[in-house]
Enzyme design. Structure first.
Site, PDB file in Angstrom:
ATOM      1  N   SER A  61      -9.682  -0.346   7.423  1.00 58.37           N
ATOM      2  CA  SER A  61      -9.197  -0.103   6.063  1.00 58.37           C
ATOM      3  C   SER A  61      -8.559  -1.298   5.378  1.00 58.37           C
ATOM      4  O   SER A  61      -8.305  -1.249   4.179  1.00 58.37           O
ATOM      5  CB  SER A  61      -8.200   1.063   6.056  1.00 58.37           C
ATOM      6  OG  SER A  61      -8.869   2.289   6.141  1.00 58.37           O
ATOM      7  N   LYS A  85       0.838  -1.198   0.000  1.00 57.32           N
ATOM      8  CA  LYS A  85       0.000   0.000   0.000  1.00 57.32           C
ATOM      9  C   LYS A  85       0.874   1.249   0.000  1.00 57.32           C
ATOM     10  O   LYS A  85       1.937   1.278   0.635  1.00 57.32           O
ATOM     11  CB  LYS A  85      -0.916  -0.013   1.227  1.00 57.32           C
ATOM     12  CG  LYS A  85      -1.960   1.097   1.262  1.00 57.32           C
ATOM     13  CD  LYS A  85      -2.874   0.938   2.474  1.00 57.32           C
ATOM     14  CE  LYS A  85      -3.919   2.037   2.550  1.00 57.32           C
ATOM     15  NZ  LYS A  85      -4.807   1.872   3.732  1.00 57.32           N
ATOM     16  N   SER A 127      -9.661   1.884   3.125  1.00 53.85           N
ATOM     17  CA  SER A 127      -8.887   2.636   2.150  1.00 53.85           C
ATOM     18  C   SER A 127      -7.886   1.813   1.351  1.00 53.85           C
ATOM     19  O   SER A 127      -7.286   2.309   0.399  1.00 53.85           O
ATOM     20  CB  SER A 127      -8.121   3.760   2.867  1.00 53.85           C
ATOM     21  OG  SER A 127      -7.209   3.222   3.825  1.00 53.85           O
TER      22      SER A 127
END
EC number: 6.3.5.7
Length: 505
Positions: free
Chosen positions: A182, A76, A158
């Site tokens: 997330s 990420k 996210s």
């Protein structure tokens, strides 16, 4: 080959059925072919190929580093990597190249994992749809809703890019982060396993902070066994992170049985999580899985977590307060986006933050500064800390009563169309997307999202198991047994490869 699990891939390496170089090249091709989903912000083909060649040499000499040597992994884009652009999905950091690498990434690389690139995310992790990135939204690979420009399904967020990378076979595992759900949220939306470890089990060093007291690195994987391998590889105490701890051997050297038993395992079903906004399909799934766990020998009972009903408001206040503090560093002077208006220091600050940060981020900074005003501090921040303690104490009492695990939904609905998603404001999104996940972060507990079945529209539905601190071994054993029982269908990669209509959206 892209449908293999990590364990299966490593077995292929051992048997010389394929090489890390071949797999790396195949993954890079898949990333390029799937670019219409916008899962990656930065792809690292040359660096990945170099790592793959080095891994191949180790396998050839019979000296692999471990169970991740040669395995392609995605990261990420809020984890720092030396000399690799790290954006947090924001214009503010669009050209930020860190001088060091996050500890969890270093540990994966130390095990021989091949890092393919950095994945897309909601700006600074402030979102539940992976729709708020400065580099465009990430799209769910499971279904194309229609031909209209915004008629596609969200991934959840996210960590939406990481979830899509794993679901589509672009990578065999991925790092996400989890502050209020997330990692688990997009895992649920995209039909993969999403693990939020106990707070402190994995180092946060090099994870660009959102909310320090709740942020944890998360793991996304195709199956529970793979999540366990990635957890064992990354768990450690880190002198660079004072909140990290030396996790028990059961976490650092986690091994799951082939078919774990649930006989006698006490599983609680929190009644407060049956809340307004839950769609009938999720409720039916929750009830059905509870019954199936009981049929497998688990002792399933209703439990109460009375203060969870206040979690959304409590989380919002604490998150905004920590954001206001953390984001003071983004001023356009030391690093990050710098506006051209330098008529005064105040003007430079204001212009840089307005241009570099989106409306959601700016809104949380403003709210946090309001909550932290001297006149409001006790009323909002102190009160939220007290409620957080009550939420945490609820979990402690339930686990002290003999309950070993909790079974809850992850989100209250299946993935929404982007056109529906944009009709909701940020507060409404959080109440639907994060109600079941935020309390776990406030209590610092481990949780895992397990894909269970497809909705009537063909979209993944998942449930969550939650355990006491450092109970990852027992929690993942139950998750694996559930996974075996439900046999969730994986994404058809051949069908996905021909969904070219996405490319025009």
């Amino acid at each position: 080959m892209l449908s293999l699990t990590i364990k299966e891939l490593v077995s292929h390496f051992k048997a010389k059925k394929c090489s890390p170089v071949d797999i790396c090249a195949t993954c890079i091709k898949e990333i390029n072919d799937s670019s219409f989903l916008n899962a990656f912000v930065t792809v690292l083909p040359e660096a990945a190929e170099k790592q793959a060649r080095e891994s191949h040499a180790r396998w050839k000499s019979g000296k692999p580093r471990g169970p991740l040597d040669g395995v392609p992994i995605a990261v990420k884009d809020n984890f720092c990597m030396t000399g690799v652009r790290t954006t947090c999905g924001s214009r503010m950091l669009a050209n930020f190249y860190p001088p060091y690498t996050a500890t969890v990434v270093e540990r994966l690389q130390g095990e021989g994992a091949v890092v393919l690139g950095k994945t897309n995310m909601d700006e600074f992790g402030m979102g539940s749809g992976a729709t708020d990135s400065a580099f465009g939204p990430t799209k769910n690979p499971w279904k194309n809703a229609g031909e209209a420009a915004d008629d596609w399904y969200i991934t959840g967020g996210s960590s939406g890019g990481s979830a899509v990378a794993v679901a589509t076979g672009c990578s065999f595992g991925a790092l996400g982060s989890d502050t209020g759900g997330s990692t688990r949220n997009p895992a649920s939306r995209c039909g993969v396993v999403g693990l939020k470890p106990t707070y402190g089990a994995l180092s946060r060093h090099g994870l660009i902070p959102l909310t320090n007291s709740m942020d944890v690195p998360g793991i996304l994987a195709k199956c529970v066994d793979d999540a366990a391998v990635l957890l064992s590889a990354t768990a450690c105490a880190d002198p660079n992170d004072s909140t990290s701890v030396s996790a028990p051997d059961s976490v650092r050297h986690l091994k799951l049985a082939g078919e774990p038993s649930l006989k006698g395992v006490k599983i609680g079903v929190p009644k407060e999580y049956h809340c307004p906004g839950m769609c009938p399909e999720v409720l039916d799934l929750w009830r059905d899985v509870a019954d199936r766990l009981a049929a497998l020998g688990a002792v399933v009972s209703s439990v109460s977590l009375p203060h969870s009903r206040y979690s959304t408001e409590c989380y919002s206040v604490l998150n905004c307060c920590e954001v206001a503090s953390n984001f003071a560093r983004y001023d356009g002077l030391e690093y990050g986006h710098r506006a051209s208006d330098d008529s005064s220091t105040d003007a430079l600050y204001a212009a840089s933050r307005h241009e570099g940060l989106n409306e959601v981020v700016r809104g949380r900074i403003l709210a946090g500064n309001y909550f932290l005003l001297r006149a409001n501090y006790e009323k909002y921040f102190t009160k939220a800390l007290q409620v957080r303690r009550l939420i945490s104490d609820d979990f402690t009492k339930v686990f002290a009563s003999g309950v070993e695990l909790l079974l809850t939904p992850v989100t209250l609905t299946a993935a929404l169309r982007h056109s529906e998603w944009t009709l909701k404001d940020n507060r409404e999104r959080a109440s639907v997307e994060d109600f079941c996940t935020q309390p776990v972060n406030m209590a610092g507990l481990p949780a895992v999202s397990v894909p269970c079945r497809l909705s009537r529209e063909g979209l993944p539905l998942s449930l969550q198991l939650v355990g006491p601190k450092f109970s990852e071994a027992a929690m993942l054993a139950a998750a694996k047994r559930l996974e075996l029982e439900l046999s969730f269908p994986r994404l058809d990669l051949q069908l996905h490869a021909h969904q070219e209509s996405y490319a025009t959206l």
